[in-house]
Motif scaffolding. Sequence first.
Motif, PDB file in Angstrom:
ATOM      1  N   ARG A  27     -43.929  -8.500 -12.334  1.00  0.00           N
ATOM      2  CA  ARG A  27     -43.058  -8.272 -11.171  1.00  0.00           C
ATOM      3  C   ARG A  27     -41.974  -9.336 -11.040  1.00  0.00           C
ATOM      4  O   ARG A  27     -40.998  -9.146 -10.316  1.00  0.00           O
ATOM      5  CB  ARG A  27     -43.906  -8.192  -9.901  1.00  0.00           C
ATOM      6  CG  ARG A  27     -44.731  -6.907  -9.843  1.00  0.00           C
ATOM      7  CD  ARG A  27     -45.678  -6.917  -8.682  1.00  0.00           C
ATOM      8  NE  ARG A  27     -44.972  -6.688  -7.431  1.00  0.00           N
ATOM      9  CZ  ARG A  27     -44.818  -5.498  -6.862  1.00  0.00           C
ATOM     10  NH1 ARG A  27     -45.329  -4.417  -7.436  1.00  0.00           N
ATOM     11  NH2 ARG A  27     -44.178  -5.363  -5.739  1.00  0.00           N
ATOM     12  N   ALA A  28     -42.147 -10.451 -11.734  1.00  0.00           N
ATOM     13  CA  ALA A  28     -41.118 -11.506 -11.663  1.00  0.00           C
ATOM     14  C   ALA A  28     -39.901 -11.175 -12.535  1.00  0.00           C
ATOM     15  O   ALA A  28     -38.827 -11.738 -12.364  1.00  0.00           O
ATOM     16  CB  ALA A  28     -41.721 -12.839 -12.103  1.00  0.00           C
ATOM     17  N   CYS A  29     -40.091 -10.261 -13.482  1.00  0.00           N
ATOM     18  CA  CYS A  29     -39.011  -9.942 -14.431  1.00  0.00           C
ATOM     19  C   CYS A  29     -37.950  -9.067 -13.754  1.00  0.00           C
ATOM     20  O   CYS A  29     -38.281  -8.058 -13.133  1.00  0.00           O
ATOM     21  CB  CYS A  29     -39.596  -9.233 -15.654  1.00  0.00           C
ATOM     22  SG  CYS A  29     -38.342  -8.722 -16.839  1.00  0.00           S
ATOM     23  N   VAL A  30     -36.693  -9.464 -13.880  1.00  0.00           N
ATOM     24  CA  VAL A  30     -35.598  -8.676 -13.293  1.00  0.00           C
ATOM     25  C   VAL A  30     -34.832  -7.898 -14.375  1.00  0.00           C
ATOM     26  O   VAL A  30     -33.715  -7.464 -14.170  1.00  0.00           O
ATOM     27  CB  VAL A  30     -34.625  -9.569 -12.474  1.00  0.00           C
ATOM     28  CG1 VAL A  30     -35.314 -10.161 -11.267  1.00  0.00           C
ATOM     29  CG2 VAL A  30     -33.999 -10.653 -13.346  1.00  0.00           C
ATOM     30  N   HIS A  31     -35.422  -7.742 -15.507  1.00  0.00           N
ATOM     31  CA  HIS A  31     -34.872  -7.108 -16.712  1.00  0.00           C
ATOM     32  C   HIS A  31     -33.420  -7.456 -17.006  1.00  0.00           C
ATOM     33  O   HIS A  31     -32.638  -6.620 -17.446  1.00  0.00           O
ATOM     34  CB  HIS A  31     -35.120  -5.603 -16.847  1.00  0.00           C
ATOM     35  CG  HIS A  31     -35.388  -4.771 -15.627  1.00  0.00           C
ATOM     36  ND1 HIS A  31     -35.243  -3.424 -15.625  1.00  0.00           N
ATOM     37  CD2 HIS A  31     -35.830  -5.076 -14.401  1.00  0.00           C
ATOM     38  CE1 HIS A  31     -35.576  -2.944 -14.451  1.00  0.00           C
ATOM     39  NE2 HIS A  31     -35.930  -3.932 -13.707  1.00  0.00           N
ATOM     40  N   CYS A  32     -33.070  -8.689 -16.793  1.00  0.00           N
ATOM     41  CA  CYS A  32     -31.682  -9.105 -17.037  1.00  0.00           C
ATOM     42  C   CYS A  32     -31.355  -9.179 -18.522  1.00  0.00           C
ATOM     43  O   CYS A  32     -30.198  -9.057 -18.920  1.00  0.00           O
ATOM     44  CB  CYS A  32     -31.431 -10.462 -16.391  1.00  0.00           C
ATOM     45  SG  CYS A  32     -32.451 -11.778 -17.090  1.00  0.00           S
ATOM     46  N   GLY A  33     -32.368  -9.409 -19.346  1.00  0.00           N
ATOM     47  CA  GLY A  33     -32.145  -9.444 -20.785  1.00  0.00           C
ATOM     48  C   GLY A  33     -31.596 -10.760 -21.320  1.00  0.00           C
ATOM     49  O   GLY A  33     -31.281 -10.867 -22.498  1.00  0.00           O
ATOM     50  N   PHE A  34     -31.483 -11.787 -20.464  1.00  0.00           N
ATOM     51  CA  PHE A  34     -31.002 -13.088 -20.972  1.00  0.00           C
ATOM     52  C   PHE A  34     -31.884 -13.589 -22.118  1.00  0.00           C
ATOM     53  O   PHE A  34     -31.418 -14.227 -23.042  1.00  0.00           O
ATOM     54  CB  PHE A  34     -30.996 -14.149 -19.857  1.00  0.00           C
ATOM     55  CG  PHE A  34     -29.931 -13.955 -18.815  1.00  0.00           C
ATOM     56  CD1 PHE A  34     -28.863 -13.095 -19.041  1.00  0.00           C
ATOM     57  CD2 PHE A  34     -29.987 -14.641 -17.607  1.00  0.00           C
ATOM     58  CE1 PHE A  34     -27.871 -12.914 -18.073  1.00  0.00           C
ATOM     59  CE2 PHE A  34     -29.005 -14.471 -16.642  1.00  0.00           C
ATOM     60  CZ  PHE A  34     -27.948 -13.602 -16.874  1.00  0.00           C
ATOM     61  N   CYS A  35     -33.171 -13.288 -22.005  1.00  0.00           N
ATOM     62  CA  CYS A  35     -34.135 -13.795 -22.986  1.00  0.00           C
ATOM     63  C   CYS A  35     -33.901 -13.218 -24.386  1.00  0.00           C
ATOM     64  O   CYS A  35     -34.299 -13.831 -25.378  1.00  0.00           O
ATOM     65  CB  CYS A  35     -35.554 -13.472 -22.534  1.00  0.00           C
ATOM     66  SG  CYS A  35     -35.779 -11.727 -22.112  1.00  0.00           S
ATOM     67  N   THR A  36     -33.257 -12.069 -24.465  1.00  0.00           N
ATOM     68  CA  THR A  36     -33.093 -11.457 -25.790  1.00  0.00           C
ATOM     69  C   THR A  36     -32.247 -12.350 -26.708  1.00  0.00           C
ATOM     70  O   THR A  36     -32.488 -12.421 -27.904  1.00  0.00           O
ATOM     71  CB  THR A  36     -32.415 -10.068 -25.683  1.00  0.00           C
ATOM     72  OG1 THR A  36     -31.177 -10.229 -25.005  1.00  0.00           O
ATOM     73  CG2 THR A  36     -33.273  -9.073 -24.939  1.00  0.00           C
ATOM     74  N   ALA A  37     -31.263 -13.038 -26.123  1.00  0.00           N
ATOM     75  CA  ALA A  37     -30.331 -13.827 -26.934  1.00  0.00           C
ATOM     76  C   ALA A  37     -31.009 -14.995 -27.648  1.00  0.00           C
ATOM     77  O   ALA A  37     -30.517 -15.461 -28.674  1.00  0.00           O
ATOM     78  CB  ALA A  37     -29.207 -14.360 -26.058  1.00  0.00           C
ATOM     79  N   THR A  38     -32.123 -15.453 -27.106  1.00  0.00           N
ATOM     80  CA  THR A  38     -32.770 -16.618 -27.724  1.00  0.00           C
ATOM     81  C   THR A  38     -34.084 -16.256 -28.408  1.00  0.00           C
ATOM     82  O   THR A  38     -34.808 -17.133 -28.878  1.00  0.00           O
ATOM     83  CB  THR A  38     -33.045 -17.721 -26.676  1.00  0.00           C
ATOM     84  OG1 THR A  38     -33.816 -17.159 -25.624  1.00  0.00           O
ATOM     85  CG2 THR A  38     -31.747 -18.310 -26.140  1.00  0.00           C
ATOM     86  N   CYS A  39     -34.389 -14.961 -28.471  1.00  0.00           N
ATOM     87  CA  CYS A  39     -35.641 -14.539 -29.126  1.00  0.00           C
ATOM     88  C   CYS A  39     -35.407 -14.416 -30.630  1.00  0.00           C
ATOM     89  O   CYS A  39     -34.569 -13.611 -31.065  1.00  0.00           O
ATOM     90  CB  CYS A  39     -36.102 -13.203 -28.545  1.00  0.00           C
ATOM     91  SG  CYS A  39     -37.478 -12.496 -29.472  1.00  0.00           S
TER      92      CYS A  39
END
Length: 458
Positions: A29-41
């Motif tokens: 529920r904390a995830c706002v699906h912004c996708g910022f994390c994809t860039a550093t995965c």
Amino acid sequence: MGGGLTVQTSFTLAQLADPDIAESEKILRACVHCGFCTATCPTYVLDGNELDSPRGRIYLIKDMLEHDRPATAEVVQHIDRCLSCLACMTTCPSGVHYMHLVDHARVHIEDTYRRPLGERLLRILLAKLMPYPRRFRLGLHAARLAKPFAPLAQAVGFKRLAAMLRLSPRHPPHRPLAPQIFAAVGARKGRVALLAGCVNDLLAPAINAATIGVLTRHGIEVVLPSGAGCCGSLVHHMGREAEALAQARANIDVWTSIKGLDAILITASGCGTTVKDYGFMLRGDPAYAERAARVSTLAKDISEYLAGMPFKSPQQTPGLVVAYHSACSLQHGQRITRQPKELLAGLGFVVKDVPEGHLCCGSAGTYNILQPDIARRLRDRKVGTIERLRPDVIAAGNIGCITQIAAGTALPVVHTVELIDWATGGPCPSALRGYRSRPAMSTAAGSAGGSPERILQR
Ligand code: SF4
Ligand code: SF4
């Protein structure tokens, strides 16, 4: 997928009665699906597949847990490809605790999915061998003999076996250190327990020797207790939770029975991240919860402990250019980024940050065996960025990274503590013994900012 709204979940009250589900629901529920994390995965960076990104994996895990479904082959493939490097946690602006979520998913996979026979056998072999130094030592002897057959294994499609053979050392494995107490030199100023680690002593005994050397020279007594063993991270990352918790409990029993400990020191940052999580892992076990939390508080990475220690008259060491590789478990798992570099710079080394330093080298515990193709691509990318810095030596705070990077470069790779020990009166790391300093250029001042010429020559 856009950003802004938090992930909606629909777990039933009965499901939420399970504390692990309740925890995962909170994370989801904390995830706002912004996708910022994809860039550093790293896996997304390599192939751009959303399902191999943190956001994609979060959706797969949500779907699996919410519907209480057995893991499917597709889910397993994408979760298995996750390195648990935790770069996504550093990037996430919403504080999503991906580590606890993927740990939960891995347990669910282990409980509900039947892997192909070969994979099951390999995982059993790794889980029953690597955490036990005596058994692992025998395994390393066998792997060393079979090492020349790595290309053959690769050619006939046994990629994981080939990866295992390639990673095995050329030299015979060393013997694990026996339990003992290393007395402080001079007046005792502190007392610590050292987690010797399952792999360190066998593959790189210089790491523990340097740790013990630098500590005892500075008045710290080092206890290597009997009965402490693997931290549990190896099996924890395979979802083998009962084994991981048994290994954690055994360590907690040992460490909490030692009087007067200031810290529990860990030189393999992958292990450090797990020991610092014991409090969470055993939060539901009334017999261990309090002691597990205490152990997690006492756990320190060696660089964390040494930071701020007034070193006795540092000896002159050549102003080597050090490419500092920040292990994921140190920078993302423990948020330790400054201390190792500051320690090295303070002792006269010329420290260079590695570009794309947030990306994993592909080691990640047993990942470089279980996912050899991705691991190799990440290693080659990492080695390329490091070699472009033209360093004299590469330093890292994790044996896994050291082994992985060393397999892809001719540059010497050492543990950060080996350089610290050397600069404060210990021996020169064996990986650097082929080098000799130029007499006129032996101080940090003489080399600040790096030298157009090599300060050291082979
Ligand atoms: S995990 Fe964090 S960074 Fe990634 S999509 Fe969710 S909120 Fe955004
Ligand atoms: S832990 Fe690493 S590999 Fe796994 S989703 Fe996060 S960034 Fe990607």
